[in-house]
Write a protein that holds these residues in place. Structure first.
Motif, PDB file in Angstrom:
ATOM      1  N   UNK A  53       1.289  -0.976   0.210  1.00  0.00           N
ATOM      2  CA  UNK A  53      -0.160  -0.043   0.233  1.00  0.00           C
ATOM      3  C   UNK A  53       0.712   1.860   0.316  1.00  0.00           C
ATOM      4  N   UNK A  54       2.145   0.864   0.193  1.00  0.00           N
ATOM      5  CA  UNK A  54       2.740   2.077  -0.009  1.00  0.00           C
ATOM      6  C   UNK A  54       3.691   2.750   1.357  1.00  0.00           C
ATOM      7  N   UNK A  55       2.832   1.918   2.430  1.00  0.00           N
ATOM      8  CA  UNK A  55       4.431   2.535   3.629  1.00  0.00           C
ATOM      9  C   UNK A  55       5.433   2.376   4.190  1.00  0.00           C
ATOM     10  N   UNK A  56       6.348   3.566   3.999  1.00  0.00           N
ATOM     11  CA  UNK A  56       7.365   3.403   4.001  1.00  0.00           C
ATOM     12  C   UNK A  56       7.868   2.364   5.444  1.00  0.00           C
ATOM     13  N   UNK A  57       7.397   2.651   6.315  1.00  0.00           N
ATOM     14  CA  UNK A  57       7.677   1.781   7.542  1.00  0.00           C
ATOM     15  C   UNK A  57       7.667   0.535   7.515  1.00  0.00           C
ATOM     16  N   UNK A  58       6.442   0.106   6.576  1.00  0.00           N
ATOM     17  CA  UNK A  58       6.205  -1.697   6.591  1.00  0.00           C
ATOM     18  C   UNK A  58       7.172  -2.235   5.562  1.00  0.00           C
ATOM     19  N   UNK A  59       7.392  -0.981   4.209  1.00  0.00           N
ATOM     20  CA  UNK A  59       8.488  -1.219   3.659  1.00  0.00           C
ATOM     21  C   UNK A  59       9.620  -1.850   4.044  1.00  0.00           C
ATOM     22  N   UNK A  60       9.811  -0.791   4.870  1.00  0.00           N
ATOM     23  CA  UNK A  60      11.903  -0.784   5.803  1.00  0.00           C
ATOM     24  C   UNK A  60      11.716  -2.297   6.457  1.00  0.00           C
TER      25      UNK A  60
END
Length: 211
Positions: A53-60
């Motif tokens: 969905x594009x959430x940076x912290x989740x991507x990290x």
């Protein structure tokens, strides 16, 4: 060293030779860097969904899971680097650091010193002390950029001002030998003492050599 939301690896030890020149430049280091928000503790399908969905912290977090093979994700350095890239492009300071580290070492991607330098720069500009240190090393050694001792000192100083003992030691070295500045034993001693106070062994040795 294990850390679920952190930069990779423990700090690398280094020692800058005081004998002559810059040839004994310090090595890259990395420390933990935790960013917490509503997506920090997601796991499994939840972190995967949030990352997509594009959430940076989740991507990290997802990148770290792939890198470490944790939280039910099979270890995959290529996927890890891809997700670090997505988070880094959104300004996630830790992802920027890890992406730089990946480009430096060829972890899940081809080695690219210029891209490594670029992402260390982005992280350093956000105030990450370890990125500032690594950027200083890049300038000192001419890795991914033109060698520039003056800029190396600028970034060592920024990291040193945040309390990094390795950076404090390097600032001491620059003043001790006059790298890009006029040699100043008094200033060198000040920075060696700061590093030594934090247990930096090479700083102790440098102080003994000055006595």
């Amino acid at each position: 060293m294990d850390f679920p939301l952190a930069k990779r690896l423990a700090p690398l030890l280094f020692c800058l030779s005081l004998a002559s020149g810059i040839a004994g430049a310090a090595e890259f280091e990395s420390e933990t860097c935790t960013i917490e928000d509503e997506y920090s503790d997601l796991t499994g399908t939840d972190v995967l969904r949030a990352a997509k969905e594009g959430h940076a912290t989740a991507q990290f977090s997802l990148a770290w899971n792939y890198e470490s093979g944790s939280e039910g994700f099979k270890q995959d350095e290529t996927k890890a680097t891809q997700w670090y890239q997505k988070a880094a492009e959104q300004g996630h300071v830790c992802a920027q650091f890890n992406l730089a580290h990946a480009y430096e070492n060829g972890t899940g991607i081809e080695i690219d010193e210029e891209k490594s330098f670029y992402w260390y720069t982005q992280s350093a500009k956000q105030g990450d002390s370890d990125a500032q240190y690594n950027l200083a090393v890049s300038y000192e050694e001419g890795t991914g950029t033109k060698q520039d001792y003056a800029q190396a000192l600028v970034w060592y100083r920024k990291s040193a001002d945040q309390g990094d003992p390795d950076a404090q030691f390097e600032v001491g070295n620059f003043y001790a030998k006059g790298y890009s500045v006029k040699a100043d034993p008094k200033e060198a001693r000040k920075w060696y003492e700061k590093a030594a106070t934090q247990g930096h062994e090479a700083a102790f040795d440098a102080l003994e050599a000055m006595d």
